[in-house]
Design an enzyme around this catalytic site. Structure first.
Site, short mmCIF file in Angstrom:
data_model
loop_
_atom_site.label_atom_id
_atom_site.label_comp_id
_atom_site.label_asym_id
_atom_site.label_seq_id
_atom_site.Cartn_x
_atom_site.Cartn_y
_atom_site.Cartn_z
N CYS A 33 0.83 -1.19 0.00
CA CYS A 33 0.00 0.00 0.00
C CYS A 33 0.88 1.25 0.00
O CYS A 33 1.94 1.28 0.59
CB CYS A 33 -0.94 0.10 1.21
SG CYS A 33 -2.10 -1.23 1.32
N ARG B 24 3.73 -0.25 -4.98
CA ARG B 24 3.52 -0.80 -3.64
C ARG B 24 2.21 -1.59 -3.52
O ARG B 24 1.97 -2.22 -2.50
CB ARG B 24 3.49 0.35 -2.61
CG ARG B 24 4.75 1.17 -2.59
CD ARG B 24 4.61 2.32 -1.62
NE ARG B 24 4.58 1.85 -0.25
CZ ARG B 24 5.65 1.66 0.49
NH1 ARG B 24 6.85 1.90 -0.01
NH2 ARG B 24 5.54 1.25 1.72
N TRP C 3 -2.69 -2.71 -1.56
CA TRP C 3 -2.36 -4.14 -1.70
C TRP C 3 -3.22 -4.82 -0.64
O TRP C 3 -3.01 -4.63 0.55
CB TRP C 3 -0.87 -4.37 -1.45
CG TRP C 3 -0.44 -5.77 -1.73
CD1 TRP C 3 -0.05 -6.27 -2.93
CD2 TRP C 3 -0.33 -6.85 -0.79
NE1 TRP C 3 0.27 -7.60 -2.81
CE2 TRP C 3 0.11 -7.99 -1.51
CE3 TRP C 3 -0.58 -6.99 0.58
CZ2 TRP C 3 0.32 -9.23 -0.91
CZ3 TRP C 3 -0.37 -8.23 1.17
CH2 TRP C 3 0.07 -9.33 0.44
N ASN D 181 -1.49 2.47 5.49
CA ASN D 181 -0.59 1.42 5.03
C ASN D 181 -0.21 0.60 6.25
O ASN D 181 0.39 1.13 7.18
CB ASN D 181 0.67 2.04 4.40
CG ASN D 181 1.75 1.01 4.17
OD1 ASN D 181 1.46 -0.16 3.94
ND2 ASN D 181 3.01 1.44 4.24
N GLY D 182 -0.59 -0.68 6.25
CA GLY D 182 -0.22 -1.52 7.39
C GLY D 182 -1.36 -2.44 7.76
O GLY D 182 -2.27 -2.67 6.95
N GLU E 239 17.13 -17.85 -8.04
CA GLU E 239 16.75 -16.50 -8.44
C GLU E 239 16.15 -16.50 -9.85
O GLU E 239 15.17 -15.79 -10.11
CB GLU E 239 17.99 -15.58 -8.35
CG GLU E 239 17.80 -14.14 -8.76
CD GLU E 239 16.74 -13.38 -7.98
OE1 GLU E 239 16.19 -13.90 -6.99
OE2 GLU E 239 16.42 -12.25 -8.40
N LYS F 224 12.38 -15.14 -10.51
CA LYS F 224 12.10 -14.07 -11.47
C LYS F 224 11.03 -14.52 -12.45
O LYS F 224 10.09 -13.79 -12.74
CB LYS F 224 13.36 -13.67 -12.26
CG LYS F 224 14.40 -12.89 -11.55
CD LYS F 224 14.02 -11.47 -11.19
CE LYS F 224 13.33 -11.44 -9.84
NZ LYS F 224 14.11 -11.18 -8.68
N GLU G 37 7.47 -14.92 -10.79
CA GLU G 37 6.76 -13.74 -10.30
C GLU G 37 6.27 -12.82 -11.42
O GLU G 37 5.25 -12.17 -11.25
CB GLU G 37 7.54 -12.98 -9.22
CG GLU G 37 8.77 -12.27 -9.63
CD GLU G 37 9.45 -11.57 -8.46
OE1 GLU G 37 8.81 -11.25 -7.46
OE2 GLU G 37 10.67 -11.33 -8.57
N HIS H 149 16.96 -37.01 -6.85
CA HIS H 149 16.30 -37.45 -5.62
C HIS H 149 14.81 -37.12 -5.62
O HIS H 149 14.18 -37.12 -4.57
CB HIS H 149 17.00 -36.83 -4.40
CG HIS H 149 18.43 -37.25 -4.28
ND1 HIS H 149 18.81 -38.53 -4.00
CD2 HIS H 149 19.58 -36.55 -4.48
CE1 HIS H 149 20.13 -38.62 -3.98
NE2 HIS H 149 20.62 -37.42 -4.28
N LYS I 242 6.08 -4.23 -4.05
CA LYS I 242 7.52 -4.04 -3.98
C LYS I 242 8.04 -4.00 -2.56
O LYS I 242 9.16 -4.38 -2.28
CB LYS I 242 7.84 -2.71 -4.69
CG LYS I 242 9.31 -2.40 -4.81
CD LYS I 242 9.96 -3.33 -5.80
CE LYS I 242 11.44 -3.05 -5.96
NZ LYS I 242 12.11 -4.22 -6.57
C1 AGP Z 1 11.95 -10.04 -5.67
O1 AGP Z 1 11.89 -10.08 -7.04
C2 AGP Z 1 10.67 -10.09 -4.98
N1 AGP Z 1 9.76 -9.13 -5.45
C3 AGP Z 1 10.67 -10.33 -3.49
O2 AGP Z 1 10.99 -11.67 -3.32
C4 AGP Z 1 11.59 -9.49 -2.61
O3 AGP Z 1 12.92 -9.82 -2.86
C5 AGP Z 1 11.25 -9.74 -1.12
O4 AGP Z 1 9.94 -9.32 -0.89
C6 AGP Z 1 12.20 -9.06 -0.19
O5 AGP Z 1 12.13 -7.68 -0.32
P1 AGP Z 1 13.21 -6.73 0.31
O6 AGP Z 1 14.49 -6.98 -0.40
O7 AGP Z 1 12.67 -5.36 0.08
O8 AGP Z 1 13.33 -7.07 1.75
#
Ligand code: AGP
Length: 631
Positions: free
Chosen positions: A2, A27, A74, A100-101, A504, A508, A511, A527, A626
């Site tokens: 948010c 956000r 969000w 926000n929260g 990673e 990527k 998401e 395994h 984000k």
């Molecule tokens: C990364 O592509 C993601 N959007 C997510 O996993 C992110 O890395 C995670 O939420 C941690 O965020 P931060 O680095 O702001 O703590």
């Protein structure tokens, strides 16, 4: 999660709020809304979905108000519907609140308010706040007294549990905007006769560079004449704003189709900035210098006599932490552990002496990471000296909440990242771990100076190597992405220092493209996960030269024998790889220890192009935000 924004001044508030929400949309984008106050009335407009929908509703809506708040959501409590969109109003329509929260005790407060006759129109936790403020306001001996609005918000804030930042309007106070912060970010912006608040400075930089971050337990009253800051007991605080050294380009696409693509392309510049900031230019092994090649500027006691390093992070930052663990153990010979902050909070490992705790976060606001760090400080503080907390942050946002709670920061120099999928911030965090590992290796004499110098030279070459990948591979990867428009599953494998790169690559892809992807240690495929393979499941193997190269190639062959389409991230000079993989994502030859920072780039491009090819919203993928400021 948010974004909230607020404005009071001399301009029409609506365009300022919309501009702010555009810059905060990363956000959350489940709904958006604004409320303005003028002529003793609050005008509130909200829309489900992205900001675009709100903008359409507002296209003929210029009410001339010079005071307002806005919100981009969000969803946590209540579906992404208009009725759950912020701002929320009390029943008289006198107060409007954007939050926000999460108000953790909202159920108790709701029942209490319902018993008094307050009716709720949404399923949100936030709606308790305007009702609560209204309840305190009407109970004041003289609601028309000058501080009534501030007092009512303060009394309500004292009742709220959880992490929250709120912005509040009152129809009776056309010259006041009240905000409060508890564990969720809120920044105030200072202009000429106009003042702002926002969840992030991204919403402020086009208006002002003079900002002040509210701290936990603080309230502020913004009027056209200035800003007053108070604690939650309404004691006035003296605070000095700071000046941001950002330019607007950091929050604009600058010709790129998406922020994510821009940020992938920014990696060489980011790494150069970080190398310039932290490597001593005159350090040469042969001259036997008496100073460290890496100048992190950390207090010596933070890293003295370490027996253990504990890394706490989430998501991509956790992957950076995994590379960090490898480096700290292999280069500096210090045992290291990496935990998901969200897991660690509820099952921490026993406290060990002489430990450095590292929190890694691009936003500097991730609730789980911050809470895990705070918990670590608390549980150590009553123990004997060797158990005292020493907390280091690795972040591109040193001004964030993380920055205020750690004992030292490595500023990764990546600046703001807007695309929800982390790219440049990941590379920059990993580089931060190289610096720390090399500094510790130098001080603890775990690597000969010649080897340190060789690694430093290798690090200095990385920006050029990444530039070469971007120039030479981008078009080919874009072409390759066409082949995966219908693919449903991907497997990424890697070993050793490149196992986190496989994780990673998979994260990527899932998401932003919504393709199911698994990252796996290559040797573990047999395994279990190998059962998933057939001709419809591409396997991406990170097969960089080094100790595990041949092992990864063998594991890739095992996948090929099950008809999997094989894609290899390999060095341009790897002749063997050419005969094994169906497709090569080529990177310049670098030594194994440095290979994660080149290997990750083609994987970022691959996921970007697959998602873009599918026509998806790369920068704002569904369900994500984000900055994850809730648990
Ligand atoms: C990364 O592509 C993601 N959007 C997510 O996993 C992110 O890395 C995670 O939420 C941690 O965020 P931060 O680095 O702001 O703590």
């Amino acid at each position: 999660m948010c974004g909230i924004v607020g404005y009071i001044g001399t301009q029409a508030a609506v365009p300022v709020l919309i501009d702010g929400l555009e810059r905060l949309e990363y956000r959350g984008y489940d709904s958006a809304g604004i409320a303005t106050a003028a002529a003793g009335k609050i005008d509130c407009v909200r829309a489900k979905g992205k900001l675009l929908n709100l903008k359409e509703k507002l296209s003929h809506h210029d009410n001339g108000a010079q005071l307002g708040i806005g919100h981009t959501r969000w969803a946590t409590h209540g579906k992404p519907e208009e009725r759950n969109a912020h701002p929320h109003l009390d029943r008289s329509g006198r107060f409007a609140v954007a939050q926000n929260g999460i108000v953790e005790n909202y159920q108790i407060l709701k029942e209490e308010l319902q018993a008094k006759g307050y009716e709720f129109r949404s399923e949100t936790d936030t709606e308790v706040i305007p009702h609560l403020i209204a309840d305190y306001y009407q109970a004041l001996p003289d609601p028309t007294a000058p501080d009534s609005f501030l007092t009512a918000v303060q009394q309500a804030a004292l009742r709220l549990e959880g992490a929250f930042a709120i912005a509040v309007l009152c129809a009776d106070a056309p010259d006041e905007l009240i905000v409060a912060r508890q564990q969720a970010p809120l920044i105030l912006g200072f202009g000429q006769g106009e003042f702002y608040c926002a969840s992030d400075v991204t919403a402020l930089v086009s208006h002002t560079h003079t900002v002040l971050s509210l701290e936990n337990g603080e309230l502020a009253r913004l009027t056209p004449l200035g800003v007053e800051v108070y604690d939650f007991d309404l004691r006035r605080l003296r605070k000095l704003p700071r000046t941001l050294d950002w330019n607007l380009g950091a929050v604009e696409k600058q010709g790129f189709r998406h922020f994510m693509l821009k940020e992938i392309h920014e990696q060489p510049a980011v790494l150069r900035a970080s190398l310039d900031a932290y490597l001593h230019p005159q350090w040469r092994a042969l001259e036997q210098p008496q100073f460290s090649p890496v100048q992190l500027g950390l207090a010596p006691e933070l890293t003295a006599d370490l027996a253990h390093i504990q890394i706490l992070a989430c998501g991509t930052s956790w992957h950076a932490g995994l590379v960090g663990k490898y480096l700290l153990e292999q280069i500096a010979q210090i045992p290291a552990s990496v935990d998901y902050a969200s897991e660690f909070r509820y099952a921490p490992s026993p406290v060990r002496p002489q430990t450095l705790t590292i929190g890694v976060t691009q936003s500097g606001e991730t609730a789980d990471t911050l809470a895990a760090l705070e918990m670590e400080r608390e549980r150590r503080q009553n123990l004997d000296l060797p158990y005292q907390a020493r907390i280091l942050g690795i972040t591109n946002r040193p001004e964030s909440t993380l920055g205020t709670m750690v004992d030292g920061v490595i500023n990764t120099q990546a600046g703001i990242e807007i695309g929800v999928a982390a790219t440049k911030t990941f590379s920059a965090q990993v580089l931060g771990f190289y610096f720390l590992a090399l500094e510790l290796a130098y001080r603890r004499r775990t690597l000969p100076p010649e080897q340190i110098e060789r690694l430093l030279q290798g690090l200095r070459q990385l920006p050029n190597h990444i530039e070469a990948i971007l120039q030479q591979q981008d078009a080919a990867i874009q072409e390759l992405a066409h082949e995966f428009a219908e693919t449903q599953d991907f497997i990424f494998i890697g070993r050793g220092i490149n196992f986190p790169i496989a994780l990673e690559g998979a994260l990527k892809l899932k998401e932003i493209s919504y393709i199911h992807a698994e990252g796996y240690p290559a040797g573990e495929m047999k395994h279990g996960p190998i059962a998933l393979l057939d001709s419809k499941v591409p396997v991406v193997a990170v097969a960089m030269p080094g100790a595990v190269h041949d092992k990864v190639i063998s594991n890739a062959q095992e996948a090929k024998a099950r008809d999997a389409r094989l894609i290899g991230v390999t060095s341009v000079d790897d002749a063997q790889a050419r005969s094994v993989f169906d497709t090569l994502l080529l990177v310049p030859p670098v030594e194994e220890l440095l290979s994660p920072l080149v290997a990750v780039v083609p994987l970022q491009l691959l996921s970007y192009h697959i998602a873009a090819r599918r026509g998806l919203d790369v920068d704002q993928p569904r369900n994500l935000a984000k900055s994850v400021t809730v648990e």
